[in-house]
Write a protein that holds these residues in place. Structure first.
Motif, PDB file in Angstrom:
ATOM      1  N   ARG A 143      29.111  41.845  36.696  1.00 18.08           N
ATOM      2  CA  ARG A 143      29.423  40.750  35.771  1.00 18.08           C
ATOM      3  C   ARG A 143      30.422  39.778  36.392  1.00 18.08           C
ATOM      4  NH1 ARG A 143      31.034  41.961  29.919  1.00 18.08           N
ATOM      5  NH2 ARG A 143      30.321  39.813  29.708  1.00 18.08           N
ATOM      6  N   ARG A 144      31.385  40.330  37.107  1.00 23.05           N
ATOM      7  CA  ARG A 144      32.368  39.460  37.770  1.00 23.05           C
ATOM      8  C   ARG A 144      31.710  38.629  38.856  1.00 23.05           C
ATOM      9  NH1 ARG A 144      38.369  41.028  39.049  1.00 23.05           N
ATOM     10  NH2 ARG A 144      38.510  39.857  37.120  1.00 23.05           N
ATOM     11  N   GLY A 147      29.518  36.041  37.394  1.00 17.54           N
ATOM     12  CA  GLY A 147      30.347  35.056  36.705  1.00 17.54           C
ATOM     13  C   GLY A 147      30.662  33.846  37.552  1.00 17.54           C
ATOM     14  N   TYR A 155      28.038  31.316  36.786  1.00 20.66           N
ATOM     15  CA  TYR A 155      28.060  30.817  35.406  1.00 20.66           C
ATOM     16  C   TYR A 155      29.396  30.175  35.044  1.00 20.66           C
ATOM     17  CZ  TYR A 155      23.783  33.532  35.013  1.00 20.66           C
ATOM     18  OH  TYR A 155      22.519  34.021  35.204  1.00 20.66           O
ATOM     19  N   TYR A 212      32.441  31.477  34.396  1.00 23.14           N
ATOM     20  CA  TYR A 212      33.478  32.139  33.593  1.00 23.14           C
ATOM     21  C   TYR A 212      34.402  33.036  34.413  1.00 23.14           C
ATOM     22  CZ  TYR A 212      30.215  36.149  33.532  1.00 23.14           C
ATOM     23  OH  TYR A 212      29.370  37.168  33.884  1.00 23.14           O
ATOM     24  N   ASP A 213      34.071  33.304  35.674  1.00 22.40           N
ATOM     25  CA  ASP A 213      34.945  34.090  36.551  1.00 22.40           C
ATOM     26  C   ASP A 213      34.740  33.624  37.985  1.00 22.40           C
ATOM     27  OD1 ASP A 213      36.294  35.962  38.098  1.00 22.40           O
ATOM     28  OD2 ASP A 213      35.818  37.621  36.759  1.00 22.40           O
ATOM     29  N   GLU A 270      36.958  28.340  34.710  1.00 27.14           N
ATOM     30  CA  GLU A 270      37.219  29.534  33.909  1.00 27.14           C
ATOM     31  C   GLU A 270      37.667  29.180  32.493  1.00 27.14           C
ATOM     32  OE1 GLU A 270      39.907  31.994  36.073  1.00 27.14           O
ATOM     33  OE2 GLU A 270      38.407  32.597  37.558  1.00 27.14           O
ATOM     34  N   TYR A 292      34.048  38.615  27.504  1.00 23.94           N
ATOM     35  CA  TYR A 292      34.353  38.974  28.888  1.00 23.94           C
ATOM     36  C   TYR A 292      35.850  38.938  29.109  1.00 23.94           C
ATOM     37  CZ  TYR A 292      34.430  38.850  33.997  1.00 23.94           C
ATOM     38  OH  TYR A 292      34.685  39.120  35.322  1.00 23.94           O
TER      39      TYR A 292
END
Length: 201
Positions: free
Chosen positions: A39-40, A43, A46, A48-49, A188, A196
């Protein structure tokens, strides 16, 4: 390891052992920064990270500045560093395939082994895919050999291609990295997800 340690000082086996220790250290850094989390890693694409962006830009500027200063002090001979030959179309094709897999599944070859080392089953599936891809590439090589070797560009250096000195290129890379750090912080906040946690592993 190459030019920092020559065979006249230590044996080739010791050289490989030092490389092994550096590899362990690299894996530790990846895991410490959460690179075993799909997920990281996903991310990054996307927004978000952006840990991946920050870590790799930090590595780029640390390595480039370190090599530049070691070269200036005569501690390393940059001419001994191996530069991979560039085959333009296969590099673009491989980048597209790997990038698509990275976005869809959240691992690259290196991080999949990092995640597998701590027991993540999805990472084992990716490792299986790596070996399957190697098998398909090797067995089908005569089919796509022409594409693989197309647009050979030799061993180009970005500094030579841009007509810049190594010092100026390093300075520009640092400026780009600082700009990307700011972009990462902005992304972010802009694309934050309530489901998340930024400090997850």
């Amino acid at each position: 390891m190459g030019p920092l340690i020559v065979n006249e000082i230590i044996s080739p086996n010791t050289n490989f052992f030092i490389a092994f220790l550096i590899g362990i250290g690299f894996g530790f850094v990846l895991e410490s920064n959460g690179f075993s989390s799909s997920r990281r890693l996903a991310g990054m694409f996307y927004g978000y990270d952006t840990t991946v962006l920050k870590v790799f830009f930090t590595a780029a500027i640390t390595g480039s500045i370190g090599l530049l200063f070691m070269s200036l002090f005569g501690w390393i001979d940059l001419s001994f560093i191996y530069i991979n030959p560039t085959f333009l179309w296969s590099a673009i094709g491989g980048g597209v395939i790997m990038g698509a897999g990275f976005i869809l599944g959240g691992y690259c070859p290196g991080t999949s082994f990092c995640a597998a080392a701590i027991g993540k089953l999805d990472a084992l599936a990716f490792i299986g895919g790596i070996f399957l891809g190697i098998l398909i590439f090797a067995e089908g090589y005569p089919i796509w050999e022409g594409f693989y070797k197309a647009q050979f560009m030799g061993n180009p250096l970005l500094s030579d291609w841009l007509g810049l000195s190594r010092g100026m290129l390093t300075f520009l890379i640092v400026l780009v990295a600082l700009g990307m750090f700011w972009v990462g912080e902005w992304a972010e906040k802009k694309f934050a997800r309530s489901d998340y946690q930024i400090n997850q592993k």
